[in-house]
Scaffold this active site. Structure first.
Site, PDB file in Angstrom:
ATOM      1  N   GLU A 149       0.685  -1.158   0.134  1.00 30.61           N
ATOM      2  CA  GLU A 149       0.098   0.038  -0.093  1.00 30.61           C
ATOM      3  C   GLU A 149       0.849   1.234  -0.002  1.00 30.61           C
ATOM      4  O   GLU A 149       1.725   1.436   0.924  1.00 30.61           O
ATOM      5  CB  GLU A 149      -0.892  -0.040   1.211  1.00 30.61           C
ATOM      6  CG  GLU A 149      -1.772   1.338   1.319  1.00 30.61           C
ATOM      7  CD  GLU A 149      -2.644   1.134   2.473  1.00 30.61           C
ATOM      8  OE1 GLU A 149      -2.743   0.032   3.082  1.00 30.61           O
ATOM      9  OE2 GLU A 149      -3.187   2.090   2.984  1.00 30.61           O
TER      10      GLU A 149
ATOM     11  N   HIS B 115       1.020   5.031   0.929  1.00 32.45           N
ATOM     12  CA  HIS B 115      -0.027   5.563   2.068  1.00 32.45           C
ATOM     13  C   HIS B 115       0.792   6.803   2.381  1.00 32.45           C
ATOM     14  O   HIS B 115       2.015   6.947   2.604  1.00 32.45           O
ATOM     15  CB  HIS B 115      -0.018   4.785   3.052  1.00 32.45           C
ATOM     16  CG  HIS B 115      -1.243   5.203   3.993  1.00 32.45           C
ATOM     17  ND1 HIS B 115      -1.127   6.454   4.758  1.00 32.45           N
ATOM     18  CD2 HIS B 115      -2.596   4.743   4.271  1.00 32.45           C
ATOM     19  CE1 HIS B 115      -2.088   6.560   5.690  1.00 32.45           C
ATOM     20  NE2 HIS B 115      -2.936   5.537   5.240  1.00 32.45           N
TER      21      HIS B 115
ATOM     22  N   ASP C 234      -3.307   4.447  -1.903  1.00 34.04           N
ATOM     23  CA  ASP C 234      -4.155   5.225  -0.718  1.00 34.04           C
ATOM     24  C   ASP C 234      -4.478   6.603  -1.606  1.00 34.04           C
ATOM     25  O   ASP C 234      -3.464   7.181  -1.502  1.00 34.04           O
ATOM     26  CB  ASP C 234      -3.841   5.007   0.522  1.00 34.04           C
ATOM     27  CG  ASP C 234      -4.571   5.572   1.441  1.00 34.04           C
ATOM     28  OD1 ASP C 234      -5.232   5.187   2.346  1.00 34.04           O
ATOM     29  OD2 ASP C 234      -5.028   6.900   1.335  1.00 34.04           O
TER      30      ASP C 234
ATOM     31  N   GLU D  19     -12.471   4.216   1.814  1.00 39.61           N
ATOM     32  CA  GLU D  19     -11.872   4.065   3.040  1.00 39.61           C
ATOM     33  C   GLU D  19     -11.886   5.611   3.784  1.00 39.61           C
ATOM     34  O   GLU D  19     -11.139   6.368   3.714  1.00 39.61           O
ATOM     35  CB  GLU D  19     -10.300   3.781   3.052  1.00 39.61           C
ATOM     36  CG  GLU D  19      -9.870   3.087   4.297  1.00 39.61           C
ATOM     37  CD  GLU D  19      -8.276   2.963   4.033  1.00 39.61           C
ATOM     38  OE1 GLU D  19      -8.086   1.609   4.217  1.00 39.61           O
ATOM     39  OE2 GLU D  19      -7.409   3.761   3.944  1.00 39.61           O
TER      40      GLU D  19
END
Lengths: 431, 431
Positions: free
Chosen positions: A290, A292, A322, A404
């Site tokens: 991920e 991020h 993300d 999210e």
């Protein structure tokens, strides 16, 4: 699996426009929780006044659906064999040609019920509630598919929302993807019972959902005196890949422990992942590191992942982005687990150029549509969705956009915010 | 049946003193909900600081019970095969000779957890919470038996509390009686499924509970154009008597519609009840009209009930007293369903002399211990419990005292208030 009801009288789930058989939108509907402490005979219902964005609908306007049967208010008053139970919802459908515009609305209700055991001069009892409710478009979209990560519901899961409720919420958005965190949402993780796995698959089918990504962790600093070895890391990955496969997930995001403020992953990541690449291919589960905030797309960490992809040639190791990295405005709502008054690095606006996403879109397998707040007018305060969606359009990217929500964890807030995000994204993605 | 967790980190249920095998009280315990969004390996737990009424207990003091196994903090840090799951509670037991005094306490906690995927300088994550938690005495009592009406949990049922949670809450008080409202708490009322009835009995057994009173209504003004007939009223009573019997209840409270501001019941009450007295005797279920504020004990309504008892000679028609009639101080918290700013009659202090209860105690089958608020010092603000309990002592009355909280319906408030009432009542009833 069990569900629980939303505490507010007007349920967020189920607030929607309604259409005739020919597709003409004829009004809107809402599910109401019994506001009193007991259920009652339908004949004791005296209707509900509804006000949406200042427009009033009188008690006689709404049509009631109770226990699978539909009544005008007069029919309900004369009914003999239908009840509004305390643990069941009433659906009220209000005629309004064209329905309500998509997105958030100010909704107020006054539910009137008669209680014959209370003196007549104090009747009917009136139960009032107001709040924002969101109409999500049900029109077709093109391009990416929409899903929700249960991370979004962190303020509700296990306390005011069950796994079944989460699935029902997602299905109610017209979304089809469900992302979960193994360590949060799988009872008995890492070894759920067969009975639970059966229930999981039955619930997915009931709600028409597809498992997308299984979030997992490789806690390299699990003990204080030593780090995980490569073999230990690989064993955890293998275990989670098998679990992902068994639950029907096509993606696994392992979050390795970090060794720097810029989120450099622990160096075991590469050899550990390499050891399980064949297994991932056998199971057809894509392992996704991920990206991020505060790590941007042009950064040695991402370079390392992309180099690993080239070197191994594996199609089962690809990037997860993300969208918090595109944040352009600081978030000052704080975050659970962090000291108050000090903004964590990942809440600063990293403002990665959206062109960076376009540049490496072919390496991106999955997008978590991270967001923090969408206001009552339906505007995201921090994330620039139009240019992001433009990139996806231009490049023809058709993977999962998995909501999210990472704002404040007050009860029901995540559930409401996810609805706002889907209204926004579906508006941008309309075919 | 399913349970959900309390939202607050320190669960109200399970907050208690702990004793050694010989009965010596050695400390106190609390159940903690995982404060983060994911479950974690036990080795990532860095302990919890606890402060009770200003007294601090360091993170190393508490002993942890997770997944049925108990660890010191050092053992937990070194553990390899235990988890604190997001959907499971951790029990922390804190040594303190003598434990905590009975009643409400100010409790603050700071739970520390390590997350290796967050840079080390921002670790551990600290999750803080504070609030009032109540220690309920587990010493034996003499005289009446204690129970709880689920009416008390009206602010939580079906939204943040399941029926199984309600039973667990009651059992956690050391109480043994459960009172329910048919129209609120029996799914599918008036005809629950056999499967549900089996579950009901299994749950009662698991929690060691006895069904006490089934609350029912005879809504004489059920339709707007005519009242219920005697036969219709009797048919409802018969149906509810059979349901009560099937579910194991010994008492049925039918609430008839009223025809006056002083709660005179609709005149069908007497002939309708008379028609089912034989059935009540056959099933051994006592029908109890409820004496509720603003109706005092010396009043034509109560005279009518007592005359009916004498005339029929039935042992299956006796009084239920709601202790709201003894209220000495006005309640100004409002009440759901009533207009704001206007105090309903039943929230005025009726202040019936407790001697009236003593005078007619032989006619009283059941007492609902109605209350509105017990403060942080454990004092009831409206109801004079000492003289009430004195009467019960003096007269040797040994029926059910069934808690009926009727204050504000904020989430968890009823659950907390019931704990306060049981601490108070058990203190007065100690053997």
């Amino acid at each position: 699996m069990t569900t629980v009801l939303e505490r507010d009288l007007v349920q967020r789930r189920g607030f929607a426009n309604v259409a005739a058989a020919d597709g003409t939108v004829t009004g809107f509907r809402m599910d109401l929780r019994m506001p009193n402490y007991r259920g009652i005979a339908g004949s004791l219902v005296e209707g509900v006044e509804v006000v949406v964005d200042g427009e009033s609908f009188p008690p006689e306007a709404g049509v009631w659906t109770l226990q699978g049967r539909t009544f005008t208010l007069d029919e309900l008053r004369a009914s003999t064999d239908v009840r509004w139970a305390a643990d069941e919802l009433a659906t009220v459908t209000v005629p309004r040609p064209g329905g309500l515009r998509l997105g958030p609305h100010q909704v107020a209700v006054a539910v009137r019920l008669r209680a014959p055991y209370i003196p007549a001069f104090a009747q009917p009892s009136v139960f009032r509630a107001e709040g924002v409710r969101v109409v999500v478009p049900d029109a077709p979209i093109t391009g990416p598919r929409l899903g929700v990560s249960l991370y979004s519901y962190a303020g509700d899961m296990f306390t005011s929302m069950t796994l079944e409720d989460a699935m029902a919420d997602i299905a109610d958005l017209g979304a089809t993807g469900i992302e979960i965190l193994g360590e949060a949402h799988v009872p008995g993780y890492p070894e759920p019972s067969s009975a639970w796995i059966d229930t999981w698959h039955a619930s997915l089918e009931r709600h028409g959902l597809v498992p997308t990504n299984l979030g997992a962790w490789v806690d390299t600093a699990m003990w204080r005196d030593r780090d995980l070895t490569v073999d230990e890391g690989a064993a955890q990955l293998a275990r989670d890949l098998r679990l992902a496969h068994r639950l029907g997930f096509g993606f696994l995001r392992p979050k390795f422990g970090v060794v720097s403020a810029e989120l450099d992953p622990h160096p075991i990541w590469a050899p550990a992942v390499e050891k399980v690449l064949d297994l991932a291919a056998d199971l057809d589960v894509v392992i996704c590191p991920e990206i991020h905030s505060p790590t941007p797309l042009h950064h040695p960490v991402v370079d390392g992942y992309r180099e690993f992809m080239r070197r191994t040639g594996s199609k089962h190791f690809r990037l997860m982005v993300d969208t918090g990295i595109f944040q352009t405005v600081p978030v000052d709502d704080g975050h659970e687990g962090f000291a108050k008054g000090k903004r964590p690095a990942f809440l600063e606006p990293l403002a990665v150029p959206v062109s960076d996403l376009e540049e490496m879109i072919d390496d991106v397998a999955f997008i978590q549509t991270k967001f923090f707040e969408i206001d009552d007018a339906g505007r995201d305060l921090h994330i620039p969705w139009e240019p992001i969606v433009d990139v996806l359009r231009r490049t023809g990217w058709d993977g999962w956009l998995s909501s999210e929500y990472e704002g404040r964890r007050e009860p029901y807030r995540g559930r409401d915010q996810v609805r706002r995000q889907h209204a926004l994204l579906r508006g941008l993605l309309r075919g």
